[in-house]
Design a protein around this motif. Structure first.
Motif, PDB file in Angstrom:
ATOM      1  N   LYS A 201       0.809  -1.217   0.000  1.00  0.00           N
ATOM      2  CA  LYS A 201       0.000   0.000   0.000  1.00  0.00           C
ATOM      3  C   LYS A 201       0.841   1.266   0.000  1.00  0.00           C
ATOM      4  O   LYS A 201       0.299   2.362  -0.111  1.00  0.00           O
ATOM      5  CB  LYS A 201      -0.900   0.025   1.243  1.00  0.00           C
ATOM      6  N   TYR A 259       1.386  -6.504   1.529  1.00  0.00           N
ATOM      7  CA  TYR A 259      -0.020  -6.546   1.950  1.00  0.00           C
ATOM      8  C   TYR A 259      -0.761  -5.308   1.446  1.00  0.00           C
ATOM      9  O   TYR A 259      -0.275  -4.187   1.561  1.00  0.00           O
ATOM     10  CB  TYR A 259      -0.069  -6.612   3.478  1.00  0.00           C
ATOM     11  N   THR A 260      -1.975  -5.492   0.887  1.00  0.00           N
ATOM     12  CA  THR A 260      -2.734  -4.379   0.317  1.00  0.00           C
ATOM     13  C   THR A 260      -4.067  -4.151   1.012  1.00  0.00           C
ATOM     14  O   THR A 260      -4.847  -3.306   0.576  1.00  0.00           O
ATOM     15  CB  THR A 260      -2.986  -4.611  -1.183  1.00  0.00           C
ATOM     16  N   GLY A 261      -4.361  -4.903   2.072  1.00  0.00           N
ATOM     17  CA  GLY A 261      -5.607  -4.680   2.801  1.00  0.00           C
ATOM     18  C   GLY A 261      -5.478  -3.555   3.810  1.00  0.00           C
ATOM     19  O   GLY A 261      -4.518  -2.773   3.787  1.00  0.00           O
ATOM     20  N   THR A 263      -5.579  -2.006   7.974  1.00  0.00           N
ATOM     21  CA  THR A 263      -4.859  -2.337   9.198  1.00  0.00           C
ATOM     22  C   THR A 263      -5.404  -1.529  10.370  1.00  0.00           C
ATOM     23  O   THR A 263      -5.819  -0.374  10.202  1.00  0.00           O
ATOM     24  CB  THR A 263      -3.359  -2.040   9.017  1.00  0.00           C
ATOM     25  N   ASP A 309      -3.094  -6.618  10.783  1.00  0.00           N
ATOM     26  CA  ASP A 309      -3.559  -6.637   9.395  1.00  0.00           C
ATOM     27  C   ASP A 309      -4.883  -7.382   9.345  1.00  0.00           C
ATOM     28  O   ASP A 309      -4.973  -8.542   9.769  1.00  0.00           O
ATOM     29  CB  ASP A 309      -2.534  -7.320   8.493  1.00  0.00           C
ATOM     30  N   GLY A 311      -6.665  -8.240   6.669  1.00  0.00           N
ATOM     31  CA  GLY A 311      -6.829  -9.157   5.540  1.00  0.00           C
ATOM     32  C   GLY A 311      -7.618  -8.531   4.407  1.00  0.00           C
ATOM     33  O   GLY A 311      -8.590  -7.798   4.632  1.00  0.00           O
ATOM     34  N   GLU A 312      -7.203  -8.814   3.156  1.00  0.00           N
ATOM     35  CA  GLU A 312      -7.868  -8.231   1.990  1.00  0.00           C
ATOM     36  C   GLU A 312      -9.354  -8.569   1.927  1.00  0.00           C
ATOM     37  O   GLU A 312     -10.175  -7.777   1.483  1.00  0.00           O
ATOM     38  CB  GLU A 312      -7.183  -8.701   0.692  1.00  0.00           C
ATOM     39  N   THR A 314     -11.566  -8.652   4.145  1.00  0.00           N
ATOM     40  CA  THR A 314     -12.434  -7.901   5.051  1.00  0.00           C
ATOM     41  C   THR A 314     -12.841  -6.544   4.485  1.00  0.00           C
ATOM     42  O   THR A 314     -13.693  -5.873   5.078  1.00  0.00           O
ATOM     43  CB  THR A 314     -11.748  -7.669   6.406  1.00  0.00           C
ATOM     44  N   THR A 315     -12.254  -6.124   3.378  1.00  0.00           N
ATOM     45  CA  THR A 315     -12.539  -4.801   2.829  1.00  0.00           C
ATOM     46  C   THR A 315     -14.033  -4.635   2.582  1.00  0.00           C
ATOM     47  O   THR A 315     -14.668  -5.472   1.944  1.00  0.00           O
ATOM     48  CB  THR A 315     -11.756  -4.576   1.530  1.00  0.00           C
ATOM     49  N   ASP A 340     -12.734   0.330   5.364  1.00  0.00           N
ATOM     50  CA  ASP A 340     -12.444   1.006   4.100  1.00  0.00           C
ATOM     51  C   ASP A 340     -11.230   1.926   4.212  1.00  0.00           C
ATOM     52  O   ASP A 340     -10.972   2.743   3.339  1.00  0.00           O
ATOM     53  CB  ASP A 340     -13.667   1.802   3.621  1.00  0.00           C
TER      54      ASP A 340
END
Length: 363
Positions: A201, A259-261, A263, A309, A311-312, A314-315, A340
């Motif tokens: 990110k 990681y891209t989710g 935090t 984190d 996790g992706e 959960t977005t 978000d």
């Protein structure tokens, strides 16, 4: 003569075996086997998806009969994944719902919410054409998704080892000077930013230190490109890449992540020996009680945060957070959040206060 008879006797079992095979018998592969029950009042399409299609993807049918791409996102036109197959999705269609007198014979295609429109193996548009009636089952094959043809960004080529900077300074310019074994970055104010690179990110500014400088021991000085502001950075050996979180007065080394989710960061003032984060709501995203453990630590603007984190997957979920001392009898309810963005909290034994990580730390 005896040799010919012996040869014939040896061939007879093979001939018998070949004769027993019906050349007209059709071979049916596992992925072609029926996965959905027929309905007498609907057309059943069983769609075989390409490799790489995930179970959580939302896939829609679109065509002249349902206004094409206008159908994407509408539950009525969404396919259902087969319970006992990882490659098959199905949809029941009622001709009574078709629009403008159009049918499947006027062409249709499929769209994935994550991988885009259906494409041919040559990356061409797709239009399936079927002339089928209600009470029937038809297999349809999707060869590729549009995402298959999107080239990944090329790997950035660097000159020697790299100093990466997550720049949170207020400076208009940024330069890196170094002294020690050599003035490796040139004369003051040093080298300019070589470029930017996104990792996970974070978009980093980076300085390539040069192949010729490998192994040197140098003292780093960050400055605003000779604009009157500077501070001493660490002393390093150029035998690896370095990553820093940079402010006007300090730099903290960080561990990069792909990681891209989102935090949850916490400034932990609980006094607990351990801390865990549980969540309930749209999903028990953190697993069963007591939830997820601390992912790691990160120092930003002089404040040390423990972080989780989420996790992706959960977005977009709406969840209620509960902080606890890893199931040792202490806990408190945190806020209700929609995942978000990243969240920052200062927590005590009794509650959580959301904070701005870019604001000065209170005295």
């Amino acid at each position: 003569m005896k040799k010919n008879i012996l040869s014939l006797l040896l061939l007879m079992p093979l001939l018998a075996l070949l004769g027993s095979c019906d050349s007209k018998e059709e071979i049916v592969f596992d992925h072609e086997l029926p996965q959905f029950e027929l309905k007498q009042d609907a057309i059943l399409l069983e769609v075989i998806m390409p490799q790489g299609t995930k179970a959580d993807e939302k896939i829609y049918i679109a065509g002249a009969f349902n206004d094409g791409e206008e159908a994407v996102g509408q539950t009525e036109w969404q396919l259902e994944k087969a319970a006992n197959s990882d490659v098959k999705w199905g949809i029941y269609l009622s001709p009574a719902t078709f629009k403008g007198g159009k049918t499947l014979a006027d062409g249709f295609y499929f769209v994935s919410d994550k991988q885009g429109m259906e494409r041919t193996v040559k990356n061409e548009d797709v239009s399936h054409v079927l002339n089928v009636g209600i009470g029937t089952r038809t297999n349809v094959m999707v060869s590729r998704w549009a995402a298959y043809f999107v080239e990944e960004p090329g790997e950035v080529k660097h000159d020697g080892y790299v100093v990466y900077v997550e720049d949170h300074t207020s400076w208009e310019g940024l330069a890196l000077y170094g002294w020690g074994d050599a003035e490796f970055a040139g004369g003051w104010p040093g080298m300019q930013v070589t470029g930017t690179q996104k990792i996970g990110k974070v978009t980093y500014k980076y300085f390539d230190t040069g192949e010729a400088n490998k192994g040197l021991e140098v003292n780093l000085i960050f400055n605003n490109n000779n604009g009157g502001k500077q501070f001493d950075g660490p002393k390093v050996t150029l035998n690896r890449d370095y990553y820093y979180y940079l402010t006007d007065t300090s730099c903290d080394e960080v561990v990069p992540s792909t990681y891209t989710g989102f935090t949850v960061y916490v400034e932990d003032n609980t006094g607990w020996d351990e801390i865990a984060l549980y969540g309930w709501g749209d999903a028990e995203f953190a697993g069963a009680w007591p939830g997820i453990q601390v992912t790691g630590t990160k120092t930003m603007k002089g404040v040390s945060y423990k972080y989780f984190d989420l996790g992706e997957a959960t977005t977009g979920l709406n969840i209620n957070l509960i902080f606890n001392n890893n199931n040792h009898g202490k806990q408190f309810d945190g806020p209700n959040v929609t995942v978000d963005r990243d969240f920052y909290y200062r927590i005590s034994e009794s509650g959580a206060e959301e904070v701005d990580p870019n604001a000065p730390k209170p005295e």
